[in-house]
Design a protein around this motif. Structure first.
Motif, PDB file in Angstrom:
ATOM      1  N   GLY A 264       0.822  -1.194   0.000  1.00 17.90           N
ATOM      2  CA  GLY A 264       0.000   0.000   0.000  1.00 17.90           C
ATOM      3  C   GLY A 264       0.862   1.253   0.000  1.00 17.90           C
ATOM      4  O   GLY A 264       2.030   1.228   0.386  1.00 17.90           O
ATOM      5  N   GLU A 265       0.279   2.338  -0.452  1.00 17.07           N
ATOM      6  CA  GLU A 265       1.054   3.573  -0.598  1.00 17.07           C
ATOM      7  C   GLU A 265       0.466   4.686   0.266  1.00 17.07           C
ATOM      8  O   GLU A 265      -0.748   4.908   0.294  1.00 17.07           O
ATOM      9  CB  GLU A 265       1.054   4.005  -2.064  1.00 17.07           C
ATOM     10  CG  GLU A 265       1.914   5.231  -2.325  1.00 17.07           C
ATOM     11  CD  GLU A 265       1.959   5.602  -3.801  1.00 17.07           C
ATOM     12  OE1 GLU A 265       2.420   6.709  -4.113  1.00 17.07           O
ATOM     13  OE2 GLU A 265       1.490   4.775  -4.632  1.00 17.07           O
ATOM     14  N   PHE A 266       1.330   5.360   0.974  1.00  9.59           N
ATOM     15  CA  PHE A 266       0.939   6.504   1.790  1.00  9.59           C
ATOM     16  C   PHE A 266       0.895   7.750   0.910  1.00  9.59           C
ATOM     17  O   PHE A 266       1.871   8.057   0.213  1.00  9.59           O
ATOM     18  CB  PHE A 266       1.951   6.701   2.923  1.00  9.59           C
ATOM     19  CG  PHE A 266       1.728   7.952   3.731  1.00  9.59           C
ATOM     20  CD1 PHE A 266       0.707   8.019   4.675  1.00  9.59           C
ATOM     21  CD2 PHE A 266       2.529   9.073   3.541  1.00  9.59           C
ATOM     22  CE1 PHE A 266       0.506   9.173   5.418  1.00  9.59           C
ATOM     23  CE2 PHE A 266       2.333  10.229   4.280  1.00  9.59           C
ATOM     24  CZ  PHE A 266       1.317  10.278   5.223  1.00  9.59           C
ATOM     25  N   ARG A 267      -0.218   8.445   0.938  1.00  2.00           N
ATOM     26  CA  ARG A 267      -0.338   9.681   0.158  1.00  2.00           C
ATOM     27  C   ARG A 267       0.045  10.871   1.037  1.00  2.00           C
ATOM     28  O   ARG A 267      -0.568  11.111   2.085  1.00  2.00           O
ATOM     29  CB  ARG A 267      -1.774   9.862  -0.344  1.00  2.00           C
ATOM     30  CG  ARG A 267      -2.187   8.886  -1.429  1.00  2.00           C
ATOM     31  CD  ARG A 267      -3.562   9.233  -1.999  1.00  2.00           C
ATOM     32  NE  ARG A 267      -4.617   9.119  -0.991  1.00  2.00           N
ATOM     33  CZ  ARG A 267      -5.241  10.153  -0.447  1.00  2.00           C
ATOM     34  NH1 ARG A 267      -4.911  11.399  -0.783  1.00  2.00           N
ATOM     35  NH2 ARG A 267      -6.209   9.964   0.447  1.00  2.00           N
ATOM     36  N   ILE A 268       1.060  11.586   0.627  1.00  2.70           N
ATOM     37  CA  ILE A 268       1.455  12.779   1.367  1.00  2.70           C
ATOM     38  C   ILE A 268       0.336  13.806   1.233  1.00  2.70           C
ATOM     39  O   ILE A 268      -0.095  14.126   0.120  1.00  2.70           O
ATOM     40  CB  ILE A 268       2.768  13.367   0.807  1.00  2.70           C
ATOM     41  CG1 ILE A 268       3.904  12.340   0.944  1.00  2.70           C
ATOM     42  CG2 ILE A 268       3.128  14.661   1.542  1.00  2.70           C
ATOM     43  CD1 ILE A 268       5.198  12.779   0.286  1.00  2.70           C
ATOM     44  N   PRO A 269      -0.183  14.317   2.340  1.00  2.07           N
ATOM     45  CA  PRO A 269      -1.309  15.257   2.256  1.00  2.07           C
ATOM     46  C   PRO A 269      -0.905  16.549   1.551  1.00  2.07           C
ATOM     47  O   PRO A 269       0.241  17.020   1.681  1.00  2.07           O
ATOM     48  CB  PRO A 269      -1.677  15.512   3.720  1.00  2.07           C
ATOM     49  CG  PRO A 269      -0.437  15.191   4.493  1.00  2.07           C
ATOM     50  CD  PRO A 269       0.239  14.087   3.744  1.00  2.07           C
ATOM     51  N   ALA A 270      -1.842  17.100   0.819  1.00  4.36           N
ATOM     52  CA  ALA A 270      -1.567  18.347   0.087  1.00  4.36           C
ATOM     53  C   ALA A 270      -1.522  19.540   1.033  1.00  4.36           C
ATOM     54  O   ALA A 270      -0.774  20.501   0.813  1.00  4.36           O
ATOM     55  CB  ALA A 270      -2.633  18.564  -0.985  1.00  4.36           C
ATOM     56  N   ASP A 271      -2.329  19.503   2.062  1.00  2.00           N
ATOM     57  CA  ASP A 271      -2.386  20.625   2.997  1.00  2.00           C
ATOM     58  C   ASP A 271      -3.037  20.152   4.300  1.00  2.00           C
ATOM     59  O   ASP A 271      -3.393  18.970   4.441  1.00  2.00           O
ATOM     60  CB  ASP A 271      -3.166  21.804   2.391  1.00  2.00           C
ATOM     61  CG  ASP A 271      -4.532  21.397   1.850  1.00  2.00           C
ATOM     62  OD1 ASP A 271      -5.173  20.495   2.461  1.00  2.00           O
ATOM     63  OD2 ASP A 271      -4.970  21.962   0.826  1.00  2.00           O
TER      64      ASP A 271
END
Length: 587
Positions: A264-271
């Protein structure tokens, strides 16, 4: 020469390192057991046999059958009772006879100035003639009314006990001798029930409680004295060349099937808004990976086993009920001279040795013990034992028949059957410790940091991820991205206790670490540490750092990857750790 009763105990082999054999040797195979000498009056005669029982297999306990009497008598017999025994630890308890007041003329058996002079001479002689660790035990309480009813030509009073104790404690602080506060132990344990009809001596239960405190105290001194650090990991340019060579060889051996694993991949939050939306699901995934954990005791249930007065701080041995399978043993260090509640550090030990390393000098990147460094900086410190470490060794599913790796694996199997992970129980126990730390009146619960090395490092950042009461974190020598362990064939670098269920189906450890944001988090890792591959550290820096940046808190996250350093805690790391906590916990 008066006869000496020597209680020779059965060897279990608790200690893997031993000092050179001195004095009377025990007849059993394996490392020489430490030799503990108990000196004191009739109070000591009551608890000594029980101390011997409690230290069975852990020490040879030597206790004279004679009443030690006052300090002058102890001094006169010191060579016989102590020096000739060649002890590793001496537990000295005298004062009860010194403060006797004659009814005829009102004089004490040994006036306080003479008492202090004798104590100084006793300490000097033991230090001159032995290499033993010396602990002084203060005088236990007197119940005045009961004592007065006994008659006789002398009396004792609690006021004199406190006066003599106060002078002795000040003297021992000056001499650098820890004081075992038996007076406090009795005060906390209801003296009306512990003391017998004469208001001086103890019931069987009272002597047993004292023996618990004495056995704990002397065993702690032995643990510190006999600790031998593991060999330092290789570092420097040559070590780096060898490490890269070995790493390449291991990489080549990883089968293709494991190279093709999908994670699974962690999505870096945009803000900040995106993170507010993402975070609850990530937290739930992380918590679920630990298994179905039992609720923690509320409020915390704790008992204090022993208390020592040391220069600048008090040390308490605490047993915390975890509400499932026993007690979490811990050391609590409380600094003197506090002005209100103090910031605190939850110090989490590595796989070697246990909670006691918090007070062992020459470890964790400095000559002074890390616990003492913390208290001198004004922090309270709590250091709990993890499963199968310290006092918890031999408390697993098979009891005393197993320890170490066998106990670890059995705990792993049992918890898997029960629908939870062993790692989850680790985290839960550290939350039990945090519950207790927050309950202490000496502690500012809004300023608690968590730190540790290796296994302790991972304990610290997992705890902070699931519990926002941790205000700041420093992780030393274990910032691990799990898929990088697989890629480099290094799953062997961590025991089975370390693993959570199903986590990689959702994301890697960056998902766990990101939950700490925006609280301050510092990671200190050597780039020759196979348990934390450097490429994984760099990947974590990008993803976790990205989460902090999205929250506008980039300065709250820092990772240092030290070149040509292995799995170690260096002086530079210690300095960075102390500066980080000073910045965020002591504004």
């Amino acid at each position: 020469m008066r006869s000496i009763v020597t209680v020779l105990l059965i060897v279990v082999g608790l200690f893997t390192a031993s000092a050179p054999t001195r004095g009377q040797a025990d007849a059993s195979p394996g490392p020489r057991l430490p030799r503990v000498v108990l000196i004191g009056d009739s109070i000591r005669l009551g608890y000594a046999p029980r101390v011997a029982e409690r230290l069975s297999g852990k020490a040879v306990v030597v206790s004279s059958p004679e009443n030690g009497g006052d300090s002058a008598n102890v001094l006169a017999h010191l060579d016989e009772w102590v020096v000739r025994q060649k002890p590793d630890v001496v537990h000295l308890n005298c004062g009860l006879h010194d403060l006797k007041r004659a009814k005829q003329d009102g004089r004490h058996q040994v006036e306080i100035n003479g008492y202090i002079d004798n104590l100084r001479k006793i300490v000097a002689r033991i230090r001159e003639a032995t290499d033993a660790v010396l602990v002084f035990a203060d005088t236990t309480p007197i119940l005045d009314e009961r004592h007065a009813r006994r008659g006789g030509d002398f009396d004792r009073t609690e006021a004199d006990v406190r006066r003599y104790n106060s002078a002795a404690v000040a003297t021992m602080a000056e001499l650098g001798v820890p004081v075992h506060d038996l007076h406090w132990v009795v005060e906390q344990g209801a003296p009306e029930t512990m003391l017998g009809p004469d208001g001086t001596h103890y019931t069987a239960a009272g002597s047993d409680r004292l023996s618990e405190a004495v056995a704990d105290c002397v065993l702690r001194q032995v643990t510190v004295q006999r600790y031998r650090p593991l060999p330092r990991p290789a570092s420097g340019p040559e070590a780096a060349v060898e490490y890269r060579k070995t790493e390449a060889q291991r990489d080549a051996l990883v089968p293709e099937a494991y190279r093709r694993l999908k994670f699974g991949e962690f999505r870096i939050p945009a803000d900040a808004g995106a993170w507010k939306e993402q975070r609850p699901k990530i937290l739930q995934t992380v918590v679920d990976s630990l298994g179905d954990l039992p609720p923690r005791p509320s409020p915390p249930r704790a008992r204090i086993i022993s208390r020592e007065l040391r220069p600048g701080y008090t040390l308490e041995k605490v047993a915390l009920s975890n509400g499932v399978d026993g007690e979490v043993s811990a050391l609590m260090l409380v600094p003197e001279g506090r002005k209100g509640p103090a910031p605190a550090i939850l110090w989490l030990h590595s796989s070697t040795p246990d909670k006691t390393q918090a007070i062992i000098p020459g470890t964790n990147g400095g000559a002074e013990s890390l616990g003492e460094t913390f208290v001198r900086a004004g922090y309270a410190v709590l250091s709990p034992d993890a499963y199968w470490h310290g006092d918890r060794a031999g408390t697993g599913p098979s009891g005393a028949s197993e320890s170490g790796r066998t106990e670890q694996e059995d705990l792993f199997k049992l918890n898997l059957w029960l629908g939870r992970t062993l790692w989850g129980m680790f985290v839960r126990d550290d939350q039990v410790a945090l519950d207790y730390l927050c309950s202490r009146p000496e502690v500012d619960a809004s300023r608690i940091g968590a730190t540790g090395m290796s296994m302790g490092s991972t304990r610290a950042w997992w705890l902070a991820a699931v519990d926002e009461r941790v205000a700041a974190v420093v992780a030393v020598a274990c910032l691990t991205r799990y898929q990088n362990l697989i890629a480099h064939g290094e799953l062997r670098a961590h025991g089975v206790y370390y693993f959570a269920n199903g986590l990689l189906r959702h994301f890697d450890s960056e998902g766990v670490l990101a939950l700490i944001a925006p609280r301050p988090f510092l990671a200190l890792t050597g780039d020759l540490d196979a348990g934390s591959p450097a490429d994984g550290v760099r990947a974590l820096e990008r993803s976790v750092g990205g989460a902090y940046q999205a929250l506008g808190m980039g300065d709250h996250f820092r990772s240092i990857l030290y070149p040509e350093v292995g799995h170690a805690y260096t002086p530079e790391m210690r300095a960075e750790m102390l500066a980080w906590f000073k910045r965020w916990l002591r504004p």
